[in-house]
Design a protein around this motif. Sequence first.
Motif, PDB file in Angstrom:
ATOM      1  N   GLY A   6       0.832  -1.200   0.000  1.00  0.00           N
ATOM      2  CA  GLY A   6       0.000   0.000   0.000  1.00  0.00           C
ATOM      3  C   GLY A   6       0.867   1.250   0.000  1.00  0.00           C
ATOM      4  N   GLY A   7       1.905   1.230   0.821  1.00  0.00           N
ATOM      5  CA  GLY A   7       2.824   2.364   0.876  1.00  0.00           C
ATOM      6  C   GLY A   7       3.539   2.573  -0.447  1.00  0.00           C
ATOM      7  N   VAL A   8       3.918   1.451  -1.097  1.00  0.00           N
ATOM      8  CA  VAL A   8       4.626   1.557  -2.384  1.00  0.00           C
ATOM      9  C   VAL A   8       3.703   2.176  -3.440  1.00  0.00           C
ATOM     10  CG1 VAL A   8       5.619   0.215  -4.265  1.00  0.00           C
ATOM     11  CG2 VAL A   8       6.246  -0.306  -1.906  1.00  0.00           C
ATOM     12  N   VAL A   9       2.439   1.757  -3.431  1.00  0.00           N
ATOM     13  CA  VAL A   9       1.490   2.336  -4.389  1.00  0.00           C
ATOM     14  C   VAL A   9       1.382   3.850  -4.164  1.00  0.00           C
ATOM     15  CG1 VAL A   9      -0.940   2.424  -5.078  1.00  0.00           C
ATOM     16  CG2 VAL A   9       0.166   0.221  -4.688  1.00  0.00           C
ATOM     17  N   ASN A  10       1.260   4.252  -2.900  1.00  0.00           N
ATOM     18  CA  ASN A  10       1.262   5.683  -2.586  1.00  0.00           C
ATOM     19  C   ASN A  10       2.507   6.346  -3.147  1.00  0.00           C
ATOM     20  OD1 ASN A  10      -1.105   5.844  -1.149  1.00  0.00           O
ATOM     21  ND2 ASN A  10      -0.137   5.360   0.812  1.00  0.00           N
ATOM     22  N   GLY A  11       3.651   5.678  -2.933  1.00  0.00           N
ATOM     23  CA  GLY A  11       4.922   6.237  -3.372  1.00  0.00           C
ATOM     24  C   GLY A  11       4.962   6.426  -4.874  1.00  0.00           C
ATOM     25  N   ILE A  12       4.454   5.434  -5.625  1.00  0.00           N
ATOM     26  CA  ILE A  12       4.461   5.541  -7.087  1.00  0.00           C
ATOM     27  C   ILE A  12       3.553   6.685  -7.530  1.00  0.00           C
ATOM     28  CG2 ILE A  12       3.759   4.378  -9.221  1.00  0.00           C
ATOM     29  CD1 ILE A  12       4.639   1.743  -7.858  1.00  0.00           C
ATOM     30  N   LEU A  13       2.361   6.747  -6.929  1.00  0.00           N
ATOM     31  CA  LEU A  13       1.409   7.790  -7.321  1.00  0.00           C
ATOM     32  C   LEU A  13       1.967   9.185  -7.010  1.00  0.00           C
ATOM     33  CD1 LEU A  13      -1.982   6.268  -6.119  1.00  0.00           C
ATOM     34  CD2 LEU A  13      -1.213   6.543  -8.468  1.00  0.00           C
ATOM     35  N   ILE A  14       2.583   9.326  -5.853  1.00  0.00           N
ATOM     36  CA  ILE A  14       3.005  10.650  -5.403  1.00  0.00           C
ATOM     37  C   ILE A  14       4.402  10.996  -5.913  1.00  0.00           C
ATOM     38  CG2 ILE A  14       3.529  12.054  -3.369  1.00  0.00           C
ATOM     39  CD1 ILE A  14       1.338  10.126  -2.006  1.00  0.00           C
ATOM     40  N   GLY A  15       5.330  10.031  -5.763  1.00  0.00           N
ATOM     41  CA  GLY A  15       6.703  10.310  -6.155  1.00  0.00           C
ATOM     42  C   GLY A  15       6.876  10.333  -7.665  1.00  0.00           C
TER      43      GLY A  15
END
Lengths: 340, 327
Positions: free
Chosen positions: B115-124
């Motif tokens: 879940g954190g990685v998905v956030n990271g891809i979307l945001i970063g």
Amino acid sequence: MKNFDFALLGARAVQYRLVIMLVAVAVFGGLSLDDFLTVNTLQSVLDRATVVGFLALGLTPVLIAGQIDLSIGSMMSMAGITTIFMQPVIGNVPAAAAGVAVGILIGAVNALMVVVFKINSLVATLATLLIFASLALLLTNSYPLSSEDPIFGLPLTADFLWILTPRSAIFLIAAVLMFVWLKLTPTGRNLYAVGSDASAATSSGINANGYIAASFVLSGFFAGLAGMMQSLSTAAGSPVAGAVMLIPAITAVVIGGTRLEGGRGSSLATLGGVLALGALTTALEYNGVPSYTQAIYTGLLLILLISLDRIVSGHGGASSRAQRSVRVAPRNTPLPRRNA
Amino acid sequence: MNQLVAPARSLDKSTTPGALFSTLSIPIAILVLVVIGSVASPSFLTVNNLTNVLNANSAVGLIALGMTFVMVSGGLADLSVPANVAMGALVTLGAQESMGTGLAALMGLLVASMGGVVNGILIGYLRINPIIATLGTGSVLLGLSQLLVGGGIVYAQPSALSTFVKSSILGIPVFIWIFIFVALILHPLLARTSFGRWSLAVGGNYQAAQASAVPVRFTKAAAFAMTGFLAGLCGVLLALSNGQARPIIGTGYEFVAITAVVIGGTSVFGGNGSVLRTVGGVLITALIGNLIILLGFPSQATGLITGAIVLGAVGIDAYFRRKAGRL
């Protein structure tokens, strides 16, 4: 060549997303349910979207001004319990006004924190979110208040005019009025300038702080309106009524196309977002989909739309914002100091 | 190029009133709270009470440690925390029967990190606004976690791991040890490594950091992945120690974590902050919560008092920054 076509398709999909969504929901609802495509359904969608709609409408100028207001849910709860509590004390109509006034008051507190004390709006409204959610629980001892006059609020959701109920009619009128204000009056256009670049707007003689403050007060007003209407039509003032409203409200605004970066957005787009979200929720609910599964669809939709928008537009957002501020700012003004 | 950032920070540590305020405010605040507490109630300054307070706040404290990186790198805030906590907790207890407690806990951590990685891809990488992105992923993940258990409650089976999580080592509960351990890793990570300087640089000035060949996207994404992992860890620990988990297990934790980071003095604008300050922020919020109960206030008042303190602390901080001409 193929790549280009895809990009164009994506751009069109983003541009007409609200139409696509509404048609998709209508087709899906019409196929899966016997009597979905009726005037009744439309009336129900509109009526139930009203509460989220008022919140989303209030959020729109705040986002255009480049700020955020996380406290809308708490303002709504406070307004709701105020309305119900004051009903036997000062009468029905003054109580409703008192509810809205509480919203305006909390909005003014937000404005004070952001404009005078210079607290970042994310932090300031997070704090007021906590404060007023907590106050609502304290004042009611965590129990919902029930109305002394449950009949008074019923006409709000009654049959009014073809597909409208009184409260959805008020909502539609408010959305149109806000559109006129934002797009056709100088003060509305100034708000976009403030959101695009507050320091540039200030250099061209716009009172940026005043506009930002006004947007928070307006958000409080609409949250108060949402809380007042919700509590009157359900004849109960729940201290947690607004707690679940923040996410649908932000989702509706963003689906409509208003950006969190400021300087872009429209109240009619928000209206579209509210309706699309409301229609989707209603269709899913009529199909017996549990509310947590609806949250999955809503969330996916939000991510999908926003990713598509980002991929298609590339870095266009920044340049168009710059162009807009150039268009709004009078010529021959001193070069704005950035990052002030 | 990283040195470009370092001198700017050391300049900030000069003796302006603002710098003095922000350095001394946390120890002073903790001291004041301890004095109020010991005057107000004889049971406050006991080993038992203080251990309990820390124990109860260690799990959410872990999230605050991760959230520090999010804010420092200019990622505003991660609002998907409750969903990742729920995922960690529910996956652990849900998979416990089929794959054993240890593996199930790892599974919970893995899912929450995803879940954190998905956030990271979307945001970063896609550069979507963090507030929208994490609202969206939070909504999806929370829905999925509820779907996983049919919206109900899951119970844990007794296991060696949950006995360990509930136990104490040298008189200090395991929860507190874990919090100390993670803080001891993350503090030097932010203060002393290249990754830490990247985070500060990305939050301070994104374009400048990019121009200086800082891996801006990775840095921002990593902060969210880390927060996802820590939220998952929080969920796993809570599930194992409570013996049950519901999808609402982490509700409000995002706000608690943000509050702790902000009270610690990390700027929401990004570009400065430290893990140690967040530890201070966690202690302050923990003590406030405890005092509210000891002083006989209703527990609903917690949000009121915490919110007022956030406004006060950030308002004073903003005032000094303006005076120092840095805002």
